[in-house]
Design a protein around this motif. Structure first.
Motif, PDB file in Angstrom:
ATOM      1  N   ASP A  20      16.071  55.276  76.938  1.00  0.00           N
ATOM      2  CA  ASP A  20      17.319  54.507  76.895  1.00  0.00           C
ATOM      3  C   ASP A  20      17.212  53.377  75.872  1.00  0.00           C
ATOM      4  OD1 ASP A  20      18.520  55.913  79.096  1.00  0.00           O
ATOM      5  OD2 ASP A  20      17.224  54.761  80.446  1.00  0.00           O
ATOM      6  N   ALA A  21      18.356  52.738  75.627  1.00  0.00           N
ATOM      7  CA  ALA A  21      18.423  51.553  74.755  1.00  0.00           C
ATOM      8  C   ALA A  21      17.703  51.791  73.432  1.00  0.00           C
ATOM      9  CB  ALA A  21      17.869  50.327  75.464  1.00  0.00           C
ATOM     10  N   VAL A  22      17.917  52.959  72.845  1.00  0.00           N
ATOM     11  CA  VAL A  22      17.226  53.348  71.613  1.00  0.00           C
ATOM     12  C   VAL A  22      17.870  52.663  70.413  1.00  0.00           C
ATOM     13  CG1 VAL A  22      16.630  55.284  70.110  1.00  0.00           C
ATOM     14  CG2 VAL A  22      16.538  55.562  72.599  1.00  0.00           C
ATOM     15  N   ARG A  23      17.016  52.060  69.593  1.00  0.00           N
ATOM     16  CA  ARG A  23      17.444  51.430  68.333  1.00  0.00           C
ATOM     17  C   ARG A  23      16.373  51.676  67.293  1.00  0.00           C
ATOM     18  NH1 ARG A  23      18.982  45.241  69.159  1.00  0.00           N
ATOM     19  NH2 ARG A  23      19.511  45.550  66.990  1.00  0.00           N
ATOM     20  N   THR A  24      16.762  51.619  66.039  1.00  0.00           N
ATOM     21  CA  THR A  24      15.780  51.666  64.963  1.00  0.00           C
ATOM     22  C   THR A  24      15.899  50.386  64.151  1.00  0.00           C
ATOM     23  OG1 THR A  24      17.331  52.944  63.603  1.00  0.00           O
ATOM     24  CG2 THR A  24      15.624  54.184  64.794  1.00  0.00           C
ATOM     25  N   HIS A  25      14.822  50.092  63.437  1.00  0.00           N
ATOM     26  CA  HIS A  25      14.801  48.900  62.589  1.00  0.00           C
ATOM     27  C   HIS A  25      14.294  49.312  61.216  1.00  0.00           C
ATOM     28  CE1 HIS A  25      14.434  44.798  61.307  1.00  0.00           C
ATOM     29  NE2 HIS A  25      13.139  44.943  61.082  1.00  0.00           N
ATOM     30  N   VAL A  53       7.055  42.250  62.294  1.00  0.00           N
ATOM     31  CA  VAL A  53       6.263  41.930  63.492  1.00  0.00           C
ATOM     32  C   VAL A  53       7.098  41.091  64.466  1.00  0.00           C
ATOM     33  CG1 VAL A  53       4.256  40.611  64.311  1.00  0.00           C
ATOM     34  CG2 VAL A  53       4.034  42.140  62.334  1.00  0.00           C
ATOM     35  N   THR A  54       7.728  40.044  63.957  1.00  0.00           N
ATOM     36  CA  THR A  54       8.505  39.161  64.833  1.00  0.00           C
ATOM     37  C   THR A  54       9.818  39.812  65.270  1.00  0.00           C
ATOM     38  OG1 THR A  54       9.444  37.988  62.928  1.00  0.00           O
ATOM     39  CG2 THR A  54       7.455  37.052  63.933  1.00  0.00           C
ATOM     40  N   LYS A  55      10.404  40.623  64.416  1.00  0.00           N
ATOM     41  CA  LYS A  55      11.647  41.310  64.778  1.00  0.00           C
ATOM     42  C   LYS A  55      11.413  42.291  65.927  1.00  0.00           C
ATOM     43  CE  LYS A  55      16.013  42.210  64.160  1.00  0.00           C
ATOM     44  NZ  LYS A  55      17.050  41.209  64.422  1.00  0.00           N
ATOM     45  N   LEU A  56      10.273  42.961  65.931  1.00  0.00           N
ATOM     46  CA  LEU A  56       9.970  43.902  67.021  1.00  0.00           C
ATOM     47  C   LEU A  56       9.811  43.164  68.351  1.00  0.00           C
ATOM     48  CD1 LEU A  56       7.610  46.391  65.195  1.00  0.00           C
ATOM     49  CD2 LEU A  56       9.984  46.774  65.902  1.00  0.00           C
ATOM     50  N   VAL A  57       9.273  41.967  68.320  1.00  0.00           N
ATOM     51  CA  VAL A  57       9.194  41.160  69.544  1.00  0.00           C
ATOM     52  C   VAL A  57      10.609  40.881  70.042  1.00  0.00           C
ATOM     53  CG1 VAL A  57       8.503  38.931  70.524  1.00  0.00           C
ATOM     54  CG2 VAL A  57       6.969  40.148  68.966  1.00  0.00           C
ATOM     55  N   ALA A  81       8.139  49.477  71.362  1.00  0.00           N
ATOM     56  CA  ALA A  81       8.376  49.747  69.942  1.00  0.00           C
ATOM     57  C   ALA A  81       7.484  50.909  69.556  1.00  0.00           C
ATOM     58  CB  ALA A  81       8.048  48.528  69.090  1.00  0.00           C
ATOM     59  N   ALA A  82       8.054  51.863  68.846  1.00  0.00           N
ATOM     60  CA  ALA A  82       7.288  52.971  68.274  1.00  0.00           C
ATOM     61  C   ALA A  82       7.118  52.672  66.795  1.00  0.00           C
ATOM     62  CB  ALA A  82       8.018  54.293  68.470  1.00  0.00           C
ATOM     63  N   LEU A  83       5.871  52.701  66.332  1.00  0.00           N
ATOM     64  CA  LEU A  83       5.544  52.444  64.939  1.00  0.00           C
ATOM     65  C   LEU A  83       5.106  53.759  64.323  1.00  0.00           C
ATOM     66  CD1 LEU A  83       3.410  49.252  65.617  1.00  0.00           C
ATOM     67  CD2 LEU A  83       5.831  49.352  65.021  1.00  0.00           C
ATOM     68  N   LEU A  84       5.908  54.281  63.409  1.00  0.00           N
ATOM     69  CA  LEU A  84       5.615  55.552  62.754  1.00  0.00           C
ATOM     70  C   LEU A  84       4.931  55.262  61.430  1.00  0.00           C
ATOM     71  CD1 LEU A  84       7.942  56.060  64.811  1.00  0.00           C
ATOM     72  CD2 LEU A  84       8.638  57.926  63.344  1.00  0.00           C
ATOM     73  N   ARG A  85       3.857  55.962  61.183  1.00  0.00           N
ATOM     74  CA  ARG A  85       3.057  55.712  59.980  1.00  0.00           C
ATOM     75  C   ARG A  85       3.452  56.669  58.853  1.00  0.00           C
ATOM     76  NH1 ARG A  85      -1.596  57.731  57.795  1.00  0.00           N
ATOM     77  NH2 ARG A  85      -2.783  56.250  56.587  1.00  0.00           N
ATOM     78  N   GLY A  86       3.729  56.089  57.682  1.00  0.00           N
ATOM     79  CA  GLY A  86       3.876  56.869  56.459  1.00  0.00           C
ATOM     80  C   GLY A  86       5.115  57.729  56.335  1.00  0.00           C
ATOM     81  N   ILE A  87       6.230  57.298  56.915  1.00  0.00           N
ATOM     82  CA  ILE A  87       7.463  58.067  56.741  1.00  0.00           C
ATOM     83  C   ILE A  87       8.384  57.357  55.759  1.00  0.00           C
ATOM     84  CG2 ILE A  87       7.331  59.089  59.042  1.00  0.00           C
ATOM     85  CD1 ILE A  87       9.799  57.181  59.697  1.00  0.00           C
ATOM     86  N   ASN A  88       9.271  58.129  55.147  1.00  0.00           N
ATOM     87  CA  ASN A  88      10.308  57.607  54.255  1.00  0.00           C
ATOM     88  C   ASN A  88       9.744  56.743  53.126  1.00  0.00           C
ATOM     89  OD1 ASN A  88      12.074  58.914  55.990  1.00  0.00           O
ATOM     90  ND2 ASN A  88      12.598  57.054  57.098  1.00  0.00           N
ATOM     91  N   VAL A  89       8.572  57.135  52.642  1.00  0.00           N
ATOM     92  CA  VAL A  89       7.928  56.410  51.552  1.00  0.00           C
ATOM     93  C   VAL A  89       7.926  57.305  50.322  1.00  0.00           C
ATOM     94  CG1 VAL A  89       5.804  55.284  50.779  1.00  0.00           C
ATOM     95  CG2 VAL A  89       6.457  55.179  53.183  1.00  0.00           C
TER      96      VAL A  89
END
Length: 182
Positions: A35-40, A173-177, A6-14
């Motif tokens: 591969d298997a790229v998704r966003t949440h 947090v749980t969704k990323l797991v 999981a990539a966690l980007l700080r401070g975007i789209n705010v």
């Protein structure tokens, strides 16, 4: 052999600034060979599989690519499934008994020592509480993050100096797991 991250980007789209459309983020990750790229959600979570690199090199690669593509710097933390699962398993608060808006995790780019938070008078913020974990801080904020005075104190630049720190609510947090799982 690939690993899911999981990539966690700080401070975007705010607040309408530092916009990173999720479709563009997915395309960018794919262009980096993942591969298997998704966003949440729109708040800066992406999941991908990579056959090369480690968390730090993947984060640096993505941060550089985002800066080139969108024209502004974005702090990125990358964590694998095993780490994300361990954060959930180590939660010191009764997550099943709380509303997701009451429980948050701050992910840090490096390990943190308790003395970093020594100047925070934790009892003065009760019933809010925090506990440290492995490159993470758990925050119980019964009235939510937006009303949390303790969250304000924990986010001060002098407390987080030299670190990337980014918050996620318990649902995320749980969704990323789940999203990084087998």
């Amino acid at each position: 052999m690939t690993t899911k991250y999981a990539a966690l980007l700080r401070g975007i789209n705010v607040g309408g600034s530092r916009k990173v459309p999720m479709a563009d983020l997915r395309a960018l990750l794919t262009s980096l060979g993942h591969d298997a790229v998704r966003t949440h959600l729109q708040s800066g979570q992406a999941v991908f599989a990579a056959a090369h690199g480690d968390e730090d090199s993947l984060a640096a690669e993505l941060a550089e690519a985002i800066g080139e593509r969108f024209g502004f710097p974005v702090d990125v933390i990358v964590r694998d499934h095993a780490y994300l699962r361990s954060v959930v398993e180590a939660c010191p608060f009764p997550a099943a008994e709380l509303e997701a808006r009451q429980l948050h995790v701050t992910y840090f780019s490096a390990p943190v020592e308790a003395d970093r938070f020594a100047a925070i008078d934790a009892p003065a913020f009760r019933p809010e509480e925090f506990r440290l974990g492995d490159r993470a801080l758990y925050l119980y904020a019964p009235d939510g993050l937006g009303r949390s005075k303790l969250a304000e104190a924990l986010a001060r630049p002098r407390v987080n100096k030299g670190l990337i720190a980014t918050n996620r609510n318990w649902n995320t947090v749980t969704k990323l797991v789940e999203l990084t799982g087998p």
